[in-house]
Write an enzyme that holds these catalytic residues in place. Sequence first.
Site, PDB file in Angstrom:
ATOM      1  N   ALA A 298     -85.486  76.307 -47.830  1.00  0.00           N
ATOM      2  CA  ALA A 298     -84.064  75.967 -47.649  1.00  0.00           C
ATOM      3  C   ALA A 298     -83.129  76.862 -48.454  1.00  0.00           C
ATOM      4  O   ALA A 298     -81.952  76.967 -48.129  1.00  0.00           O
ATOM      5  CB  ALA A 298     -83.818  74.515 -48.053  1.00  0.00           C
ATOM      6  N   CYS A 299     -83.633  77.484 -49.534  1.00  0.00           N
ATOM      7  CA  CYS A 299     -82.708  78.114 -50.486  1.00  0.00           C
ATOM      8  C   CYS A 299     -82.954  79.604 -50.680  1.00  0.00           C
ATOM      9  O   CYS A 299     -84.097  80.015 -50.954  1.00  0.00           O
ATOM     10  CB  CYS A 299     -82.856  77.449 -51.857  1.00  0.00           C
ATOM     11  SG  CYS A 299     -82.787  75.680 -51.797  1.00  0.00           S
TER      12      CYS A 299
ATOM     13  N   GLY B  54     -80.247  78.255 -46.330  1.00  0.00           N
ATOM     14  CA  GLY B  54     -78.896  78.400 -46.874  1.00  0.00           C
ATOM     15  C   GLY B  54     -78.883  79.573 -47.847  1.00  0.00           C
ATOM     16  O   GLY B  54     -79.870  79.820 -48.536  1.00  0.00           O
TER      17      GLY B  54
ATOM     18  N   ASN C 270     -77.966  78.426 -54.218  1.00  0.00           N
ATOM     19  CA  ASN C 270     -77.924  78.144 -52.777  1.00  0.00           C
ATOM     20  C   ASN C 270     -76.643  77.348 -52.462  1.00  0.00           C
ATOM     21  O   ASN C 270     -75.918  76.967 -53.385  1.00  0.00           O
ATOM     22  CB  ASN C 270     -79.193  77.385 -52.393  1.00  0.00           C
ATOM     23  CG  ASN C 270     -79.215  76.024 -53.043  1.00  0.00           C
ATOM     24  OD1 ASN C 270     -78.797  75.877 -54.184  1.00  0.00           O
ATOM     25  ND2 ASN C 270     -79.664  75.027 -52.329  1.00  0.00           N
ATOM     26  N   PRO C 271     -76.357  77.053 -51.186  1.00  0.00           N
ATOM     27  CA  PRO C 271     -75.059  76.464 -50.833  1.00  0.00           C
ATOM     28  C   PRO C 271     -74.705  75.151 -51.532  1.00  0.00           C
ATOM     29  O   PRO C 271     -73.544  74.906 -51.823  1.00  0.00           O
ATOM     30  CB  PRO C 271     -75.184  76.244 -49.322  1.00  0.00           C
ATOM     31  CG  PRO C 271     -76.144  77.262 -48.873  1.00  0.00           C
ATOM     32  CD  PRO C 271     -77.136  77.431 -49.981  1.00  0.00           C
ATOM     33  N   CYS C 272     -75.665  74.312 -51.766  1.00  0.00           N
ATOM     34  CA  CYS C 272     -75.270  73.016 -52.381  1.00  0.00           C
ATOM     35  C   CYS C 272     -75.413  73.015 -53.890  1.00  0.00           C
ATOM     36  O   CYS C 272     -75.180  71.993 -54.549  1.00  0.00           O
ATOM     37  CB  CYS C 272     -76.071  71.905 -51.740  1.00  0.00           C
ATOM     38  SG  CYS C 272     -75.895  71.892 -49.953  1.00  0.00           S
ATOM     39  N   GLY C 273     -75.808  74.144 -54.480  1.00  0.00           N
ATOM     40  CA  GLY C 273     -75.723  74.315 -55.931  1.00  0.00           C
ATOM     41  C   GLY C 273     -76.934  73.899 -56.732  1.00  0.00           C
ATOM     42  O   GLY C 273     -76.944  74.046 -57.948  1.00  0.00           O
ATOM     43  N   GLU C 274     -77.974  73.373 -56.068  1.00  0.00           N
ATOM     44  CA  GLU C 274     -79.075  72.829 -56.871  1.00  0.00           C
ATOM     45  C   GLU C 274     -80.115  73.864 -57.282  1.00  0.00           C
ATOM     46  O   GLU C 274     -80.952  73.590 -58.131  1.00  0.00           O
ATOM     47  CB  GLU C 274     -79.754  71.665 -56.138  1.00  0.00           C
ATOM     48  CG  GLU C 274     -80.588  72.016 -54.910  1.00  0.00           C
ATOM     49  CD  GLU C 274     -79.750  72.092 -53.636  1.00  0.00           C
ATOM     50  OE1 GLU C 274     -78.516  72.207 -53.732  1.00  0.00           O
ATOM     51  OE2 GLU C 274     -80.342  72.052 -52.537  1.00  0.00           O
TER      52      GLU C 274
ATOM     53  N   ILE D 211     -82.904  64.597 -44.927  1.00  0.00           N
ATOM     54  CA  ILE D 211     -84.207  63.954 -45.130  1.00  0.00           C
ATOM     55  C   ILE D 211     -84.090  62.535 -45.700  1.00  0.00           C
ATOM     56  O   ILE D 211     -84.946  61.702 -45.444  1.00  0.00           O
ATOM     57  CB  ILE D 211     -85.198  64.820 -45.951  1.00  0.00           C
ATOM     58  CG1 ILE D 211     -84.677  65.103 -47.356  1.00  0.00           C
ATOM     59  CG2 ILE D 211     -85.556  66.090 -45.209  1.00  0.00           C
ATOM     60  CD1 ILE D 211     -85.742  65.715 -48.271  1.00  0.00           C
TER      61      ILE D 211
HETATM   62  P1  ADP Z   1     -82.298  68.539 -45.912  1.00  0.00           P
HETATM   63  O1  ADP Z   1     -82.036  67.091 -46.185  1.00  0.00           O
HETATM   64  O2  ADP Z   1     -81.951  68.925 -44.507  1.00  0.00           O
HETATM   65  O3  ADP Z   1     -83.667  68.997 -46.285  1.00  0.00           O
HETATM   66  P2  ADP Z   1     -80.417  69.116 -48.070  1.00  0.00           P
HETATM   67  O4  ADP Z   1     -79.189  68.368 -47.689  1.00  0.00           O
HETATM   68  O5  ADP Z   1     -81.285  68.518 -49.127  1.00  0.00           O
HETATM   69  O6  ADP Z   1     -81.284  69.415 -46.770  1.00  0.00           O
HETATM   70  O7  ADP Z   1     -80.010  70.566 -48.534  1.00  0.00           O
HETATM   71  C1  ADP Z   1     -80.927  71.363 -49.261  1.00  0.00           C
HETATM   72  C2  ADP Z   1     -80.578  72.799 -49.131  1.00  0.00           C
HETATM   73  O8  ADP Z   1     -80.859  73.211 -47.802  1.00  0.00           O
HETATM   74  C3  ADP Z   1     -79.119  73.151 -49.313  1.00  0.00           C
HETATM   75  O9  ADP Z   1     -78.715  73.280 -50.625  1.00  0.00           O
HETATM   76  C4  ADP Z   1     -79.075  74.472 -48.587  1.00  0.00           C
HETATM   77  O10 ADP Z   1     -79.625  75.510 -49.345  1.00  0.00           O
HETATM   78  C5  ADP Z   1     -79.950  74.191 -47.408  1.00  0.00           C
HETATM   79  N1  ADP Z   1     -79.150  73.662 -46.297  1.00  0.00           N
HETATM   80  C6  ADP Z   1     -78.775  72.392 -46.054  1.00  0.00           C
HETATM   81  N2  ADP Z   1     -78.028  72.302 -44.943  1.00  0.00           N
HETATM   82  C7  ADP Z   1     -77.919  73.540 -44.478  1.00  0.00           C
HETATM   83  C8  ADP Z   1     -77.293  74.141 -43.373  1.00  0.00           C
HETATM   84  N3  ADP Z   1     -76.596  73.451 -42.497  1.00  0.00           N
HETATM   85  N4  ADP Z   1     -77.416  75.477 -43.236  1.00  0.00           N
HETATM   86  C9  ADP Z   1     -78.124  76.204 -44.091  1.00  0.00           C
HETATM   87  N5  ADP Z   1     -78.737  75.707 -45.137  1.00  0.00           N
HETATM   88  C10 ADP Z   1     -78.650  74.413 -45.341  1.00  0.00           C
END
Ligand code: ADP
Length: 647
Positions: free
Chosen positions: A125-126, A154, A311-315, A497
């Site tokens: 994801a990151c 992201g 990554n986009p949400c900062g974690e 999730i």
């Molecule tokens: P999920 O619940 O879908 O696994 P999260 O909401 O936990 O995702 O987000 C985790 C990370 O996944 C985010 O910080 C980002 O890096 C990536 N991510 C989440 N949504 C998106 C998106 N729409 N596009 C690209 N990356 C995303």
Amino acid sequence: MIEKLKSLNKKISRNAYTILKDRYFLKDGEGNYLEDSWEQIARRISRHVSSAEINYIKDEKEIKRIEEIYFNLINSRVFLPNSPTIFNTGKAIDREVFQKNSEDMTLQDYKKIYDSRSKHNMLSACFVVPMDDSMNGIFESVKQSAMIMKYGGGVGYDFSVLRPKGSSIAGTGGKSSGPISFMHVFNTSASTIEQGGARRAAQMAVLKYNHPDVLDFIKAKKDNNGNSVLNYFNISVDIDDIEDFKNSLENDTEIKLKHDISDRKGNIKAEELLKIISENAWRSGDPGLLFLGKHNQYYAMSEHTPVSATNPCGEEPLPPFGSCNLGSIDISKLIDIIDIGNPFSDSQRLFEEIIYWCTRFLDDVIDINVYPLKEIDEISKDQRFIGLGIMGMADTLYKKEISYSSEEGRKFMANATAALAYFSHVSSSKLAKERGNFPSFEKSKYKDGFIPMPLLEDEYDEFIKEWNSKIREHFKNEAKHFKRNVQTNTIAPTGSISNIADTSSGIEPNFMLAYIRYMTDKEGKKVPLPYINNILINKLNSHLTENLEAKIIDSGTIQNIEEIDENLKKVFVTSMDIKPIDHLLAQHVIQSYLDASCSKTINMPNEITVEEVYDIYKKSFDLNIKGITIYRDGSLQTQVLTANKEK
Ligand code: ADP
């Protein structure tokens, strides 16, 4: 362990099933569904990921046993990997091997999965991609991030590298248009990418507080009403040198704005800068603050590959070309069988075992992953970033009847995260003994007994004192020799999730206790689906009359409903019932035990003032916080949830 997990198997809700159908069931090339149950998805993921075990194990039975452990963790929804792993495992690989009975699986079958991997099987994801101050470099980054976003990742970037607007360009004799103009290029690129039809793209832009274009950056999303300007970006100002910033605040001196390859310079007082940041965040939620200096302080490879963005949400802080795959454990399901956070309870052994297998799963994902770029493959395997986190914190607190805003609540949050940190680091060292250290280990700070998290003081709580001593012992001894993963824990937003798991997201309080979700039926009519938090339903039990239900759905919170018991009101708080300072303190205690970071929003009521936003930002400098995002209720037109509105 498996038997205990099986006892947790709960029926998946209609809400979760709808999400799976919309976005997660595998389809063939013509769009026909190949799956229709969570169990099938859980099998596909566990079989795909356990096939990475062929790198370490030659015994077929043992790999099958591991597949079964992964399957039970996922099928019970106690553990869920990040969305790309759910979307992309098994994709474009012969279906038959995923439909086989477990008993019939052979080593050859696992090998077949491993060898059939292709670019479709990108599982992380990151990502962070580098930025270079040249046309060529910038457009190379656009291309790289497009490839990542296409498969569901992201991306974050540090735009500080780019020279400020108006700087000379030697090659052309012209003037540079500056980082903000290039952000628009990345935004347009993101807007054209549909992530396999599954979700829209997301990016993070970072700019240092002393870059000459910092004011333009802070205002870059000023005209965004939620879905217009730079809408594929979160933006964060990086105060990498907090001491410099605090000095300027305290002594009322000016910060020097400068850039290495430009003669554009300037000055601004820290107080004024923070005020402008506060005003803009008050208006639209952007920008947030990021403290990359602190990130590097707790990152074991910062001397070689400093992190440059998140990554986009900062974690997840990462160096250029870094990537990380995430997974989250739903503690609200486990709280029925494990005394989470209590280091003296025997039930910790089960928590440790679960965390070991989740860590191993994420480590396997690194091997089986198909990375979009060679450079990402190299650094991901060299440092082996993984982000194991927890979700369901708010629901767990409801179950335990503890308020998120109380000292008791914070102690629970700190202890639960400390347990996660300790067990995941012990697991990573155990894996290193089995599989070897991450290749750059010898160059890392772990060699010198480095502890990658700040820890709370021992006096905070008896349990914390015990966790601290275990953690210190681990890094003083075992971790000096064995570490499989440079970073192990992250708390993700778990935006999707947590819905699949029917639990509250990450470490966030619930946004609402009740709402109406509108679904479209076969005839195209909108059908209201009322939802009330399950734990609240259980606690209210026979007191939940139709009349009361209507009142709860109407307001989304129970705080103003007379007939509800005061004690219940203290426990069942929502994001907006919690004071900003209590959000901040929750983040502080949790961040004290994470080597990476966490996704957390400091929610604020609509009537909060800019000064109060300023004060919260200022307080964060002295806490164990690596970044901060605020959101004022109602400040964006496209706010995701409001009480009793369509979701
Ligand atoms: P999920 O619940 O879908 O696994 P999260 O909401 O936990 O995702 O987000 C985790 C990370 O996944 C985010 O910080 C980002 O890096 C990536 N991510 C989440 N949504 C998106 C998106 N729409 N596009 C690209 N990356 C995303």
